[in-house]
Design an enzyme around this catalytic site. Sequence first.
Site, PDB file in Angstrom:
ATOM      1  N   ASP A   1       0.831  -1.193   0.000  1.00 55.85           N
ATOM      2  CA  ASP A   1       0.000   0.000   0.000  1.00 55.85           C
ATOM      3  C   ASP A   1       0.877   1.259   0.000  1.00 55.85           C
ATOM      4  O   ASP A   1       1.878   1.322   0.714  1.00 55.85           O
ATOM      5  CB  ASP A   1      -0.860  -0.046   1.276  1.00 55.85           C
ATOM      6  CG  ASP A   1      -1.969   0.987   1.296  1.00 55.85           C
ATOM      7  OD1 ASP A   1      -2.776   0.986   0.352  1.00 55.85           O
ATOM      8  OD2 ASP A   1      -2.028   1.774   2.263  1.00 55.85           O
TER       9      ASP A   1
ATOM     10  N   GLU B   1       7.319   6.231 -16.850  1.00 53.96           N
ATOM     11  CA  GLU B   1       8.743   6.359 -16.530  1.00 53.96           C
ATOM     12  C   GLU B   1       8.927   6.474 -15.013  1.00 53.96           C
ATOM     13  O   GLU B   1       9.843   5.870 -14.442  1.00 53.96           O
ATOM     14  CB  GLU B   1       9.346   7.597 -17.224  1.00 53.96           C
ATOM     15  CG  GLU B   1       9.335   7.533 -18.754  1.00 53.96           C
ATOM     16  CD  GLU B   1       7.957   7.818 -19.379  1.00 53.96           C
ATOM     17  OE1 GLU B   1       7.060   8.333 -18.674  1.00 53.96           O
ATOM     18  OE2 GLU B   1       7.769   7.524 -20.586  1.00 53.96           O
TER      19      GLU B   1
HETATM   20  C1  GLC Z   1      -4.245   2.990  -0.543  1.00 50.79           C
HETATM   21  C2  GLC Z   1      -5.428   2.075  -0.475  1.00 50.79           C
HETATM   22  C3  GLC Z   1      -6.633   2.882  -0.113  1.00 50.79           C
HETATM   23  C4  GLC Z   1      -6.393   3.498   1.239  1.00 50.79           C
HETATM   24  C5  GLC Z   1      -5.109   4.297   1.250  1.00 50.79           C
HETATM   25  C6  GLC Z   1      -4.682   4.620   2.640  1.00 50.79           C
HETATM   26  O1  GLC Z   1      -4.355   3.940  -1.540  1.00 50.79           O
HETATM   27  O2  GLC Z   1      -5.576   1.396  -1.676  1.00 50.79           O
HETATM   28  O3  GLC Z   1      -7.793   2.106  -0.113  1.00 50.79           O
HETATM   29  O4  GLC Z   1      -7.459   4.326   1.584  1.00 50.79           O
HETATM   30  O5  GLC Z   1      -4.050   3.585   0.692  1.00 50.79           O
HETATM   31  O6  GLC Z   1      -4.195   3.472   3.264  1.00 50.79           O
END
Ligand code: GLC
Length: 524
Positions: free
Chosen positions: A200, A271
């Site tokens: 994430d 890129e």
């Molecule tokens: C990422 C996740 C999203 C979340 C964010 C904060 O973008 O995909 O769902 O709200 O991180 O953790």
Amino acid sequence: MTEPWWSGATLYQIYVRSWKDSNGDGIGDLQGVISGLDHLEWLGVDGIWLSPTMPSPNRDWGYDVSDYYGVHPELGTEADMARLIEEASWRGIRVLLDLVPNHTSDAHPWFVQARSDPSSPMRERYVWAKPGAGGGPPNNWRDATGASAWTLDEPSGQYYLHNFLPSQPDLDWWNGEVRAEFERILAYWFDRGVAGFRIDVAHGLVKDSQLRDDPEAGPEHHPMEVRSGLVPVYSANRPEVADIYRRWRRLADSYEPPRALLGETWVLSPEGMARFYGEEADQLQLCFNFGFLFADLSAGTMADLVRRTLASLPEGATPLWTGSNHDVSRFPTRWAAGDERRSRAALVMLCALPGTVVLYYGDEIGMTDVEMPEERLLDEMAVLAGRTSRDHFRSPMQWSDRPNGGFAEDGAPTWLPMGDCAALNVRAQRADPRSTLHLCRTLLMLRRRGLASSGYRPLVEGPDVWAWEGASRFVTAVNLSPRTAEVAGVTGTVVADTGDGGRRSVAERLVMEPWHAVVVEREG
Ligand code: GLC
Ligand code: CA
């Protein structure tokens, strides 16, 4: 050299709360995932990525973790997870989890201690700063809702950083203990048979060590690169993140088979995205290509993006394509405006490009975003940001035309509203050989025969039609226009077709209806 397992694989994102409920509480869970594995095996999926499964107060539906070593009780137990990994492996399906290293929940014991005792070593795991010159926040950084990214901790007079909700304090990745903890977390799950992680906010872990102000955005910036008028070049996107990924990569590579690291690299240009693979291909093995996902579904634009992507990747790296996820809407809505011909053509495109594909649950039946009454919406971040709720594309999986779509037993209170299950569901599509589900399965079977192999060579690059071939015998042609078109020089057998044609031969001249896509297998 043999290709790594993820190269050319079909991965499938399961938003666990919305996939299959096993116990009637209206929330999808791990036992539900186990019961749906036969569907995925039949479809030809090689791996699943589970949206966050760890304990969380659910302010951001699992993206606010309070224990990196556990399983959320609403989703199941550690034994369920072990069982799922085992059952999936019997079916040749690998299991990837979602790792959230940018921030924890404010309910994580580290933060609880950091806040209550400023002298505790836990304090240093987060980003704290004194008020700025005027007594306000330390700098101009904005969080995902548009508010200041800093929240004042009154007792200590210091601010803590949060790039997302105030309940999601950012970790300080300059801190050695944070780095060591996450290597332990990775190893813990790898040791349990987890095949990899989707990471994430992979572009955001490291912050500028001097906390410099983010610059103002100009007209040259795409909305996707801008956060409340600022370009996050200091609050995220620091090049120093490379050191972290080199270490994680060595750890992932030390396992047999090697574990995969798949980054949520939220950068627009191919890129910029390619940098996360590392110039020596020694960092993340796969990165989400958001430039592709946000592009218009037009032959010229897409062909250009694919060319640029392939040209940017380091030698030996695997590109990754995706059209839908839990943050940006479903492609049958975004790219195809609900037009089935267009979404079927887009599915062919996704599955026939060289490299790895990540399908989002429901893509295989063409599920669209779902209208929901205001009072059922649960995405707090969207409410605070004044943006469209992400709940519209997190609606439960439509397995059948039962009242709860076979997602949960009839009468169970589903955590989010169901879409139109009568119009679109797995069971009905299984019975119809011309359905999107069968088209998807055909494409995934062709992937196993080399449809997505490397050696991309474009044959036509717009404006209406885009056609290419790879190192294998397949030619893919998509007509992304409302006009009839022809592609010359294609001879062979049509093995996948979004139209009514079925299996047939073509000689030299391939006629394409509006919004029509085919895969042709050349002879010999
Ligand atoms: C990422 C996740 C999203 C979340 C964010 C904060 O973008 O995909 O769902 O709200 O991180 O953790
Ligand atoms: Ca449940």
